[in-house]
Scaffold this active site. Structure first.
Site, PDB file in Angstrom:
ATOM      1  N   CYS A 294       0.879  -1.167   0.016  1.00 55.47           N
ATOM      2  CA  CYS A 294       0.104  -0.145   0.050  1.00 55.47           C
ATOM      3  C   CYS A 294       1.063   1.135   0.064  1.00 55.47           C
ATOM      4  CB  CYS A 294      -0.866   0.067   1.215  1.00 55.47           C
ATOM      5  SG  CYS A 294      -0.276  -0.207   2.789  1.00 55.47           S
TER       6      CYS A 294
ATOM      7  N   HIS B 247      -1.459   1.092   7.735  1.00 55.97           N
ATOM      8  CA  HIS B 247      -2.019   0.948   6.275  1.00 55.97           C
ATOM      9  C   HIS B 247      -1.853   2.522   5.665  1.00 55.97           C
ATOM     10  CE1 HIS B 247      -4.074   0.125   2.846  1.00 55.97           C
ATOM     11  NE2 HIS B 247      -5.319   0.865   2.994  1.00 55.97           N
TER      12      HIS B 247
END
Lengths: 513, 878
Positions: free
Chosen positions: A129, A462
């Site tokens: 990510c 994340h």
């Protein structure tokens, strides 16, 4: 009775065709079905092939014997079939349906017809990510996006490969119509920077620092972005866009006589220090201020003693795009034999929508900026005056149109603003996309991209990219998913909890014409 | 004897606590006089007894207070009883018993009145008035039950009953008479007392207790009695209504044979047409009657109604969606196949029966170009069937060209459309049979499926034996296409709905038994079960044998079939035992002792919930109760079970947009469970089907925005919008009519067929089987009220339409509607509303419920009011 009819063989039927009823149609029961159908064709103008004759729950077939049908005088039978003039016009082609198009075709059609580029995400390939978010942020730098997309390089070197892979990713993001895996790009990135290819327990890849990835990509493609501008000068696009020049002055605090050392340092980002020992940092400006003034210990050339020096940095050249890194990650030493960890500061640090760098600039630069700032003030006054005029005009138009006029002037202003909204969004977007170097610089920057991190540690969590789209509308790229967001939601990314918080900020220089 | 003593003790207990009420002089005098009489009676003086009786009998009273003599005799009652018990049997004792029987009404214990009466002379009890007799009737009722339990004879009671009934009947107390007779199982006796004058009151009361019958026998007696009394006084329209409810061969024909009046016969034929009852051709030989009974007038009048209300112009889907009112932010840039499919259905529903539409009728720019050559084309062509509903002539004209195209999908659609517009209309040439049986011979499976569906639609409820063999062979012999076989089963179920056709039932059970498990796992195979269930719709116990035979099927579909069959067999009976049985399925435990989840058959529970709604749907109190049950399920059950609730709520409130279910469905439509929200969305359309309800319209527009990025959800919203504006607000899906007394089996069958499809909305409705929506077509009927003259021309009169009020058993001539508006007929009547004629100038040719078609005649007793304003005469030609 039946016997008499059999002898006659010629009976009269009632023919029903749609809403028409034809009475007393003679029919010879000894004749063939074909003959009967010819009679019908004459009567109803329905071609024989299309006639469907229905008698008591069954269709009349060609090979049937009329005399065995037990038809009675005056009996009604039904005929169905289309006349020539009623025939359906199905010659025009079928339409193209959205469901039949591949996402790729759809995206291309949308771009051609409406100029819309669908926001497309990138699929996570196992903790990638950080890379997806970096690419999405990088893509918002429209000058770079255009250049990379349209200038694929020849050659075999790994950096060329990365450049071409990036070019490919940028193109596909416009063309694909659905999210995809930037597999090629990732593998080249791993070749170039094997550090990113580390795996966690031989399972998926390890989480990495987005800043590192971002800077590495820039650094790799930088040599490949040299171009000749219209005047024939050699330029480097990445440098033009991101390079920030800092004039740093180092002075000895203990020996004021020692000459100041002045040098120009080049970089591609400003840091915003959050972990500032005792003095808390609450805003981006404070954090940058801290990072631009530091104290260091150095051996003096005069007395060969260690002295405390003060290093002050002032901005000497402003970049087109300003990258700000919130220094949230730091190495926390292990205590009592425990292993150290890469820790994260969750502190709430507010960042402005419009960032004014004037105070950080070197005096030479400030002088240049002052001209722009004067002009901006004038321009704003002009705009205000113009708006008053327009508002007056609007009021008049409103009265002329004979519609209900709100008593409250604020209401009128609201209506007026609503009418002008379209225009304002256009102006606003223009400022955030148009080419730099045509207007006057004021030192103001506007936020157009935020790279966020959520989670308590640097090695996990994340990353997502929040990118300005148009007006107050932003798009959130969460790997393969995309969402529409508003500017208000962007300003909430300042941290202070477990929500996504800004880690990397992308500002674009505002110029005034 | 013992009981009397008990009652004596009671009196004794009551004695202390003397009242300290000041009596007026008059009262005091009366009291003393009465007490004197009592004293004298105890002295064995029969004359005093007579005097006392006269005193009591002559006492007048208001409605609310007890007559004074009764009050003052309170203390004497005990004395009298004591005295009475000590007496030798004699005439005097009997006379005293008579009087005690009267007093026992106020002071005696349970059934004392009856006991004293029977010990008395039995000569004069009818003179004690209405109140006494009512009391006596109640005593008889409870005594009868006790005797029944002890299995003793009750002839003495029946003797009394025979005495009391005429009194009740003569005194406007028919409901007391009926109550008493039904208590003692002698209802048929009412017949001899019914005459032209009291028939109305008797009938209304009899029919209003129909929903409360505890078992089938009781119901049968009740209905047959009601039928007989109607026949006795030549009330043919009501007799026919009851005959249709009895649903036994011969009854309807009996009415027709008895009726000699040509105009009343026409009225009867209209009633048959509404019920889709196919009468033997031998019974009605008149051409006009045949036409009426064959439903051939329906289309014509429906279009006249639309003309009258100025809604004949075709409406486009966009006009229905009113998308400009939706808060939109993105324009769709493409032709979307699902969007066009939704438009196809919406167009079909909205313009249903009007012969003209906005899409399919456009010859220059055929709508077929806007759909793909697949199942969407089937839907498009089949929508012609909806648009030309009930009109074979126009339908054949518009659809014939599609049969000539080589494409299998247009032909399949043509078959379904053909079936739709032929549905419920009888034409002696049987065009649907002729056309569709020919298509059934086609080699393509898709066309066959269309033909089978078309036959089912066209001949639903007709029990047409000519089709039985053909369809059974399709059902049995189709080895590879489950869809074709399942649709054949459904069509058989529709054609023989409620006819208990054993041959068909065996064939369906057989095919379920023989088919490989893999085929029965396919979602569409549920229609084997539905088809089987429809055969026994409303036939209660008749389905028991088949239910048992299902046990041999190893596949889990046998359970599905069992629940479906049970719910359909007891549909609209309100049978509480069956509701409990079905609830049993819903309350299966979800996890075992160790807390691990048991693999549950959720589908079964969903069918059970649908079944509960179906059983309770006919009657208001039952509907309210199951609605409460549903609330419990919503709170405590798994989401899989909850998914059936929207459909069940829609089923009990179909075409009846009440606020409460509307809000519930809206809430569920926003549920996080996608399947549940889809079903709730569609259910909102069913709830408001054909009502144009603006509140639902508004909510659906909101849902359209909510589902903006969910094309499936949006598709269902569009369908729901189409349903809401079905027939531009002139149609209803309500299967119950005639004050919810009659159930249109075809309509129920249509709705149920569709709802079973909704139990797997993702694999059926949202996939290739969206044509299941067309089964709603056979449930449609105009919610109109036409007044006709005896030439079957429209006769415009003033009609009041308002909220229905329950006035059963009330005295006098109570108002039967409230909050009414006056219109000139024809008018449309909504759910829960009732129509009344505005004045007495005309009256129905025979007493009946004013709905659908009613033939009027001049009222012979009418005296026009002079100041009556002139009515605008609007009349249209036939």
């Amino acid at each position: 009775m039946a016997q008499i009819e059999e002898e006659h063989k010629l009976i009269q039927l009632e023919i029903k065709y749609t809403t028409e009823i034809h009475k007393n149609v003679p029919i010879d029961l000894n004749g063939t079905v074909l003959k009967f159908q010819e009679t019908l064709q004459e009567l109803l103008k329905v071609p024989i092939q299309k006639q469907k004759i229905m008698i008591k729950g069954s269709l009349l077939k060609q090979d049937q014997d009329l005399s065995k049908l037990n038809l009675k005088n005056g009996q009604q039978i039904m005929v169905m079939g289309a006349r020539e003039e009623h025939l359906l016009n199905l010659k025009q082609g079928k339409k193209i349906f959205e469901e039949d198009l591949t996402p790729e075709q759809k995206a291309i059609l949308l771009k051609q017809k409406a100029g819309i580029v669908l926001p497309i995400g990138l699929v996570n390939q196992g903790n990638t990510c950080y890379m997806n978010a970096s690419i999405q942020i990088l893509r918002r730098v429209n000058e770079l996006n255009e250049y990379v997309k349209n200038n694929a390089k020849q050659g075999q070197g790994p950096s060329v490969k990365l450049f071409n892979a990036l070019s490919d990713v940028f193109q596909q993001l416009e063309r694909k119509g659905e999210s995809f895996k930037p597999f090629n790009f990732l593998s080249i990135l791993f070749q170039l920077y094997p550090g990113f290819a580390q795996r966690e327990n031989h399972m998926s890849f390890k989480q990495q620092d987005a800043d590192e990835c971002f800077q590495n990509i820039l650094q790799t493609i930088e040599p490949l972005t040299t171009y000749e501008n219209e005047e024939g000068q050699q330029k480097n696009l990445v440098k033009e866009l991101f390079e920030i020049e800092l004039k740093s002055t180092i002075e000895n605090q203990d020996l004021p006589d020692e000459p100041k050392k002045v040098s120009i340092e080049k970089g591609k980002k400003l840091m915003c220090i959050i972990d500032n020992q005792s003095r808390p940092v609450n805003t981006l400006i404070e954090g940058i201020t801290v990072s631009l003034e530091e104290q260091l210990q150095k051996i003096s050339e005069i007395d060969q003693q260690t002295h405390i020096y003060k290093k002050t940095q002032k901005i000497f050249k402003l970049p087109s795009y300003l990258l700000c890194q919130m220094v949230r990650f730091f190495w926390k030493q292990g205590v009592q034999g425990k292993e150290g960890v890469k820790a994260k500061i969750l502190r709430n640090v507010a960042f402005p929508k419009t960032l004014d760098l004037f105070d950080f600039c070197a005096p030479e630069l400030q002088e240049q900026l002052l001209a722009g700032r004067e002009y901006e003030k004038k321009k704003l006054l002009e705009m205000a005056a113009k708006e008053t005029d327009e508002l007056e005009q609007f009021k008049k138009d409103l009265e002329a149109s004979g519609k209900m006029i709100p008593d409250d002037t604020r209401e009128i202003y609201k209506l007026f603003k609503a009418k002008k909204q379209q225009e304002e969004i256009k102006n606003h977007d223009d400022q955030l996309y148009r080419k730099h170097g045509l207007g006057l610089v004021t030192g103001n920057y506007q936020l157009i991209g935020v790279l966020t991190h959520t989670g308590r540690e640097a090695d996990s969590g994340h990353y997502m990219a929040w990118v300005h789209h148009s007006g107050d509308n932003w798009i959130l790229y969460d790997d393969e998913k995309t969402f529409e967001k508003k500017i208000e939601q962007i300003m909430e990314l300042r941290g202070g909890g477990d929500w996504h918080m800004g880690y990397y900020l992308l500002y674009r220089r505002l110029e005034i014409e | 004897m013992e009981e009397k003593k008990v009652s004596l003790d009671k009196q004794a207990q009551k004695k202390p606590g003397k009242q300290v009420v000041q009596l007026s002089e008059q009262d005091l005098e009366l009291k003393n006089r009465l007490e004197q009489y009592v004293e004298e009676i105890i002295q064995n003086n029969p004359e005093s007894l007579e005097k006392l009786k006269t005193e009591v009998r002559s006492a007048t009273t208001s409605m609310t207070s007890v007559p004074k003599p009764f009050k003052f005799l309170k203390e004497s009652y005990g004395k009298l009883v004591e005295f009475y018990n000590g007496l030798e049997t004699s005439r005097f004792k009997k006379q005293l018993a008579d009087f005690l029987s009267v007093l026992a009404m106020t002071y005696g214990g349970d059934r004392d009145s009856l006991l004293y009466l029977q010990e008395g002379t039995l000569e004069e009890f009818k003179f004690w008035g209405h109140e006494y007799l009512s009391h006596l009737a109640a005593n008889i009722g409870s005594e009868f039950q006790i005797r029944l339990q002890k299995q003793e004879g009750a002839d003495d009671l029946l003797f009394l009953v025979d005495e009391i009934i005429p009194y009740f009947m003569d005194h406007n107390s028919e409901h007391d008479a009926i109550d008493l007779l039904s208590e003692v199982d002698q209802l048929q006796k009412i017949e001899q007392f019914v005459n032209q004058v009291n028939i109305q009151r008797v009938l209304v009361y009899l029919l209003s207790i129909v929903p409360f019958c505890s078992d089938q026998d009781e119901l049968d007696t009740l209905l047959v009695t009601a039928f007989n009394i109607c026949m006795k006084v030549n009330e043919y329209t009501n007799a026919l209504r009851i005959a249709l409810r009895i649903d036994k061969p011969g009854k309807v024909e009996q009415v027709f044979e008895a009726c000699q009046d040509a105009i009343i016969k026409k009225q009867l034929a209209f009633q048959l047409a509404r019920h889709r009852y196919q009468i033997d051709e031998g019974i009605i030989n008149d051409e006009t009657l045949k036409k009426i009974a064959a439903n051939q007038y329906l289309s014509q009048f429906y279009i006249n109604l639309a003309k009258d209300l100025e809604v004949l112009e075709p409406k486009t889907p966009d006009q229905v969606y009113k998308a400009h009112l939706e808060e939109k932010n993105k324009e769709a840039n493409f032709e979307q196949i699902q969007k066009n499919l939704a438009a196809t259905y919406c167009n079909g529903f909205v313009n249903a029966g009007f012969k003209k539409d906005a899409l399919m009728g456009n010859k220059e720019n055929p709508w077929l170009n806007n759909v793909k050559n697949d199942h969407t084309a089937i839907a498009a062509v089949a929508s012609i069937g909806l648009i030309n509903l009930w009109n074979i002539d126009n339908g054949t004209e518009q659809i014939s060209e599609y049969f000539d195209l080589s494409d299998i999908y247009t032909r399949a659609g043509g078959c379904i459309g053909f079936g739709l517009f032929c549905s419920g209309i009888v034409d002696e040439n049987q065009p649907a049979q002729a056309m569709l049986l020919a298509q059934l011979e086609s080699p393509e499976v898709q066309v066959k499926i269309g033909a089978v569906m078309g036959l089912g639609l066209a001949y639903a409820g007709s029990a047409r034996v000519e089709l039985q063999e053909q369809l059974i062979s399709v059902l049995i012999e189709t080895a590879d296409s489950v869809e074709l076989a399942a649709m054949a089963a459904l069509s058989l179920g529709l054609i023989f709905v409620g006819k208990c056709n054993d041959e068909v039932a065996n064939a369906i059970v057989q095919t379920m038994l023989e088919r490989p498990e893999s085929q029965l796992d396919i979602s569409i195979s549920r229609y084997f079960a539905v088809g089987l269930g429809l055969l026994y719709l409303g036939q209660a116990e008749a389905a028991d044998i088949v239910i048992e035979s299902l046990a041999v099927i190893p596949h889990k579909i046998s359970k599905y079939a069992k629940v479906t069959l049970t719910s359909l067999a007891y549909a609209s009976t309100g049978n509480v035992l069956k509701v409990q049985e079905l609830l049993g399925y819903c309350s299966e435990v979800t996890s075992d002792d160790k807390g691990t989840k048991i693999d549950k058959n959720y589908e079964l529970q969903q069918v059970a919930i649908l079944g509960i709604a179906l059983i309770a749907s006919s009657e208001d109190v039952g509907s309210e109760m199951v609605y409460r049950i549903f609330q419990h399920i919503l709170q405590f059950s798994d989401v899989e079970v909850k998914r059936a609730i929207p459909l069940a709520v829609a089923l009990i409130n179909i075409s009846n947009p009440k606020i409460q279910p509307m809000d519930l469905l809206l809430k569920l439509a926003h549920d996080r469970d996608q399947e549940l929200s889809y079903r709730a969305t569609l259910s909102m359309g069913l709830l408001g089907a054909g009502t144009n309800n603006s509140r639902i319209a508004d909510k659906l527009r909101g849902l359209a925005v909510y589902f903006m990025n969910d094309s499936n959800g949006l598709f269902l919203v569009r369908i729901a919008q189409g349903l809401l504006h079905m027939g531009k607000g002139l149609l209803t899906l309500q299967p119950y009519y005639s004050d919810k007394f009659l159930m249109n089996k075809v309509a129920i069958a249509g709705i149920i067929s569709f709802l079973h499809g909704c139990l797997d909305i993702k694999n059926l409705i949202l996939e290739k089987n969206h044509t299941l929506l067309y089964y709603l077509g056979i449930a449609m009927y105009p919610r109109m009220f036409f007044t006709l003259n005896d030439n079957l021309e429209n006769l415009p009169v003033q009609v009041r339409v308002g909220q229905a009020v329950d006035a059963v058993g009330q005295a006098g001539k109570p108002k039967r509607i409230t909050g009414f508006q006056t219109h000139t007929s024809p008018v449309i009547v909504s759910a829960g509303e009732r129509a009344e004629l505005g004045n007495d100038e005309y009256m129905p040719v025979q007493d009946m419920i004013l709905e659908n078609f009613v033939i009027l005649k001049k009222n012979p007793d009418y005296k026009p009011e002079i100041e009556q304003p002139q009515r605008k005469k609007t009349s249209f030609s036939m």
